[in-house]
Design a protein around this motif. Structure first.
Motif, PDB file in Angstrom:
ATOM      1  N   TYR A  29       0.832  -1.202   0.000  1.00 30.12           N
ATOM      2  CA  TYR A  29       0.000   0.000   0.000  1.00 30.12           C
ATOM      3  C   TYR A  29       0.870   1.256   0.000  1.00 30.12           C
ATOM      4  O   TYR A  29       1.993   1.258   0.506  1.00 30.12           O
ATOM      5  CB  TYR A  29      -0.912   0.034   1.239  1.00 30.12           C
TER       6      TYR A  29
ATOM      7  N   LYS B 117       0.475   5.603   0.782  1.00 32.69           N
ATOM      8  CA  LYS B 117      -0.372   6.674   1.303  1.00 32.69           C
ATOM      9  C   LYS B 117      -0.218   7.908   0.418  1.00 32.69           C
ATOM     10  O   LYS B 117       0.891   8.418   0.248  1.00 32.69           O
ATOM     11  CB  LYS B 117      -0.009   6.994   2.745  1.00 32.69           C
TER      12      LYS B 117
ATOM     13  N   LYS C  67      -5.030   5.703   1.810  1.00 31.40           N
ATOM     14  CA  LYS C  67      -4.304   4.442   1.665  1.00 31.40           C
ATOM     15  C   LYS C  67      -4.804   3.708   0.425  1.00 31.40           C
ATOM     16  O   LYS C  67      -5.974   3.362   0.326  1.00 31.40           O
ATOM     17  CB  LYS C  67      -4.499   3.579   2.910  1.00 31.40           C
TER      18      LYS C  67
ATOM     19  N   GLU D 187       5.571   4.168  -1.024  1.00 32.10           N
ATOM     20  CA  GLU D 187       4.881   4.283   0.253  1.00 32.10           C
ATOM     21  C   GLU D 187       4.198   5.625   0.472  1.00 32.10           C
ATOM     22  O   GLU D 187       3.158   5.700   1.112  1.00 32.10           O
ATOM     23  CB  GLU D 187       5.860   4.019   1.402  1.00 32.10           C
TER      24      GLU D 187
END
Length: 423
Positions: free
Chosen positions: A287, A289, A315, A342
């Motif tokens: 994932y 952000k 997210k 990230e």
């Protein structure tokens, strides 16, 4: 008697109003077809060459034909554009491509945009309603000689000798060395060349000495998604693909459906660097952000069809997502977001068309420096940069068209002559 004067006064008033509106209509038509030439010699049309009206198309040779051949002079993978030299008028034009643009090699097979290198002879398809090319093809009417090391230049005869063959070059011949254009006489011993020509005439020469090859294996999981190499190279991943890359050290990122990772690769001139993508898929799902910054207060953000609160970082799984922004004051903004790390910041400017380009650069640089995702069709630079250069011109064009249509309606209501407002 007074009735006649009133009638005449009313008729004169209507005539003056009509002529005034007609004047502004003509002025807007002229403005709507303006073209802008920048310092790098490229002519940018506010929407596209194909948007010129039928009458101007017949009178002005800048309207292109489908089968017309162009020399590809630059590929900008950040703004997703092709820069093309047109032999008919000696000018260069910029065309935008997108995820729906089809690229073909000279045999008619689908190929990634990375196969389109400066110096190739190409043909293009139509431009859609959004100003995006529908297709581009490498012409089969030109030959290409790669890895040429045995050559000599005779400037007195405008001749390039390749092995035992003799070929002519002209003022239209362009020589590329990296991002620069050089003279034929600047070629030197030790250079490796890629030469494009037709019959005995040289169309373009590209110095390939400072390039190496990036070869990918085990690509299946990531096929159809994009790789990011550094901050300037983005390419759709195809089965066991190979691409030519300027020598240097890059961070390679891949992502798709929650899988992905990164690694540092070094490209050495004349050599092949192999990367096994299985080593980059990670344990999954991964994932990232993403912080969205939108300038419209009432903006509504939709991600993959779902309204999303963007006050805090969102997210998202690694890979591609559809981003749509709605606002009562602006046109709907829609792009593809490509998440491959990230953290990232995506700046979306709906209001200020001029500063949106700054926003896009910020988005791109922030994404890079924070190990963040280069967003939209491949990066956030596409999301904002495409929005700045392309959406800005398209929005301007649409606004002019709306004003034009309003005036046409006014004039239509004042006269029975439809020919004055026909398109």
């Amino acid at each position: 008697m007074s009735y006649t004067k009133d009638m005449r006064r009313d008729r004169i008033k209507k005539t003056i109003t009509y002529l005034s509106l007609l004047f502004w209509l003509c002025l807007l038509v002229a403005c709507g077809q303006q073209e802008e030439t920048t310092d790098d010699g490229v002519t940018y049309f506010h929407h596209s060459i194909a948007d010129r009206n039928t009458q101007e198309t017949q009178e002005n040779s800048t309207e292109t034909e489908k089968s017309e051949e162009f020399l590809l002079t630059a590929v900008d993978q950040i703004q997703e554009s092709l820069q093309l030299y047109r032999y008919a008028d000696g000018m260069e034009y910029r065309y935008y491509y997108g995820t729906g643009t089809r690229f073909y090699d000279k045999y008619g097979n689908r190929t990634p945009v990375t196969s389109f290198e400066p110096g190739l002879l190409v043909t293009i398809g139509d431009v859609d309603s959004e100003g995006i090319l529908t297709e581009a093809r490498i012409s089969d009417q030109a030959w290409v000689y790669d890895n040429i090391t045995r050559f000599s230049v005779n400037p007195d005869l405008d001749m390039l000798k390749i092995g035992d063959g003799k070929y002519r070059y002209t003022d239209d011949t362009i020589v590329f060395s990296g991002d620069k254009r050089i003279q034929m006489t600047d070629l030197s011993d030790g250079d490796t060349l890629s030469v494009v020509g037709r019959d005995k005439n040289i169309l373009a020469v590209r110095v390939t000495t400072a390039q190496g090859t990036l070869a990918l294996s085990n690509t299946k999981l990531f096929e159809g998604s994009f790789l990011q190499l550094g901050t300037k190279i983005f390419a759709e991943i195809t089965p066991d693909m190979e691409i030519q890359v300027p020598e240097g050290t890059y961070e390679l990122r891949v992502a798709n459906d929650g899988w992905g990772g990164s690694t540092e690769v070094t490209i050495t001139r004349g050599e092949t660097t192999n990367v096994d993508l299985d080593t980059l898929k990670g344990e999954g799902p991964s994932y990232g952000k993403v912080q969205f910054v939108i300038d419209a207060k009432d903006a509504v953000l939709s991600i993959d069809g779902k309204e999303t609160d963007y006050e805090k970082p969102v997210k998202l799984t690694y890979g591609s997502h559809t981003i749509t922004v709605y606002s009562s004051d602006y046109d709907t903004w829609k792009r593809n977001l490509y998440v491959n790390s990230e953290k990232s910041t995506v700046v979306i400017n709906l209001a200020d068309e001029d500063s949106s380009e700054t926003g896009s650069s910020q988005s791109s640089s922030e994404s890079s420096s924070q190990s963040s995702s280069e967003s939209s069709s491949q990066s956030s630079s596409q999301g904002s940069s495409q929005s700045s250069s392309e959406s800005s011109s398209q929005s301007e064009y649409k606004n002019r068209q709306e004003e034009l249509d309003t005036l046409k309606d006014l004039i239509s209501s004042m006269t029975s002559s439809s020919s004055l407002v026909s398109k």
